[in-house]
Design an enzyme around this catalytic site. Sequence first.
Site, PDB file in Angstrom:
ATOM      1  N   GLY A  17       0.783  -1.241   0.000  1.00 52.91           N
ATOM      2  CA  GLY A  17       0.000   0.000   0.000  1.00 52.91           C
ATOM      3  C   GLY A  17       0.809   1.283   0.000  1.00 52.91           C
ATOM      4  CB  THR A  18       4.220   2.338  -1.116  1.00 49.00           C
ATOM      5  OG1 THR A  18       4.259   1.824  -2.440  1.00 49.00           O
ATOM      6  CG2 THR A  18       4.973   1.420  -0.184  1.00 49.00           C
ATOM      7  CG  ASN A  19       1.353   3.140  -5.829  1.00 48.94           C
ATOM      8  OD1 ASN A  19       1.659   4.128  -6.492  1.00 48.94           O
ATOM      9  ND2 ASN A  19       2.010   1.986  -5.925  1.00 48.94           N
ATOM     10  CG  MET A  95      -1.229  -8.263  -6.551  1.00 50.08           C
ATOM     11  SD  MET A  95      -0.462  -7.206  -7.802  1.00 50.08           S
ATOM     12  CE  MET A  95       0.540  -8.419  -8.645  1.00 50.08           C
ATOM     13  CB  ILE A  97      -7.451 -10.137 -14.488  1.00 53.21           C
ATOM     14  CG1 ILE A  97      -5.969 -10.498 -14.576  1.00 53.21           C
ATOM     15  CG2 ILE A  97      -7.977  -9.572 -15.815  1.00 53.21           C
ATOM     16  CD1 ILE A  97      -5.076  -9.370 -14.963  1.00 53.21           C
ATOM     17  CG  LEU A  98     -10.738  -5.233 -12.332  1.00 47.66           C
ATOM     18  CD1 LEU A  98     -11.296  -3.812 -12.317  1.00 47.66           C
ATOM     19  CD2 LEU A  98     -10.860  -5.869 -10.959  1.00 47.66           C
ATOM     20  CG  ASN A 112      -3.705  -1.353 -12.827  1.00 47.53           C
ATOM     21  OD1 ASN A 112      -3.542  -1.559 -11.623  1.00 47.53           O
ATOM     22  ND2 ASN A 112      -3.016  -2.014 -13.748  1.00 47.53           N
ATOM     23  CG  HIS A 114       1.789  -2.405 -15.712  1.00 48.44           C
ATOM     24  ND1 HIS A 114       1.554  -3.662 -15.170  1.00 48.44           N
ATOM     25  CD2 HIS A 114       2.788  -2.560 -16.616  1.00 48.44           C
ATOM     26  CE1 HIS A 114       2.372  -4.532 -15.737  1.00 48.44           C
ATOM     27  NE2 HIS A 114       3.129  -3.894 -16.616  1.00 48.44           N
TER      28      HIS A 114
HETATM   29  C1  GRF Z   1       3.150  -1.391  -7.586  1.00 46.36           C
HETATM   30  O1  GRF Z   1       4.442  -1.605  -8.010  1.00 46.36           O
HETATM   31  C2  GRF Z   1       2.209  -1.372  -8.754  1.00 46.36           C
HETATM   32  O2  GRF Z   1       2.817  -0.960  -9.934  1.00 46.36           O
HETATM   33  C3  GRF Z   1       1.797  -2.804  -8.892  1.00 46.36           C
HETATM   34  O3  GRF Z   1       1.737  -3.280  -7.578  1.00 46.36           O
HETATM   35  C4  GRF Z   1       2.632  -2.532  -6.753  1.00 46.36           C
HETATM   36  C5  GRF Z   1       1.870  -2.084  -5.558  1.00 46.36           C
HETATM   37  O4  GRF Z   1       2.689  -1.543  -4.563  1.00 46.36           O
HETATM   38  N1  GRF Z   1       0.554  -2.891  -9.615  1.00 46.36           N
HETATM   39  P1  GRF Z   1       2.063  -0.895  -3.253  1.00 46.36           P
HETATM   40  O5  GRF Z   1       1.151  -1.940  -2.620  1.00 46.36           O
HETATM   41  O6  GRF Z   1       1.316   0.329  -3.663  1.00 46.36           O
HETATM   42  O7  GRF Z   1       3.230  -0.589  -2.380  1.00 46.36           O
END
Ligand code: GRF
Length: 206
Positions: A17-19, A95, A97-98, A112, A114
């Site tokens: 969940g860093t994003n 992780m 596919i929808l 999304n 990627h």
């Molecule tokens: C990211 O590298 C994103 O590109 C991929 O999954 C990873 C998620 O990282 N789809 P985080 O959980 O947001 O740290």
Amino acid sequence: MAGNAPCRLGVLVSGSGTNLQAIIDRIISGEIRAEIACVISNKADAYALTRAARHGIPVVVHENSRFPDRRSYDAATVDILRSYSVDLVILAGFMRILTDVMVNAFPNAIMNIHPALLPAFPGLHAQQQALDYGVLFSGCTVHFVDCGTDTGPIILQSVVPVEPDDTEETLSSRIQQSEHQTFAEAIKLFVEGKIQIEGRKVRRLP
Ligand code: GRF
């Protein structure tokens, strides 16, 4: 979106969940005018859930093992997202596919991220694919989601150099830094109504 109310985001996660954290931070700072309505994880132990809870964001553990197939899982996901009145769905390291069930329920409203410059290196282990191919530059792509694997209309991309001694870990970490900024910019464009989709092309409005 209702009137002038902040856009309501539903964030789907599976991992660290860093994003998600980058989005939370930019909402708190006022850079993105949105509200995270809920965080949904298909993994009960995803650290992203801890991050969300720390900020008082409603979390839902929604495990796919309880469902007979992908479409029924997605139908239940749609119900959860609707119950939180979500406007925009964010796949932040989700992780799975929808299916058409999710894609049709939120047309052009699922994003999304990627970790490669699509259409190069779709699917899993994109960073290792880039290293194996020998590219000198990779990066990240934010795109709308369709029923394919990483095939939807591209919103933003950022380029990241590949260093000669990179491993999957070092390249992933460098790309992840750019993901945080690029994802936030794409969400900001959407919530400010500055995105127009024409076929496969996503145009930025002034
Ligand atoms: C990211 O590298 C994103 O590109 C991929 O999954 C990873 C998620 O990282 N789809 P985080 O959980 O947001 O740290």
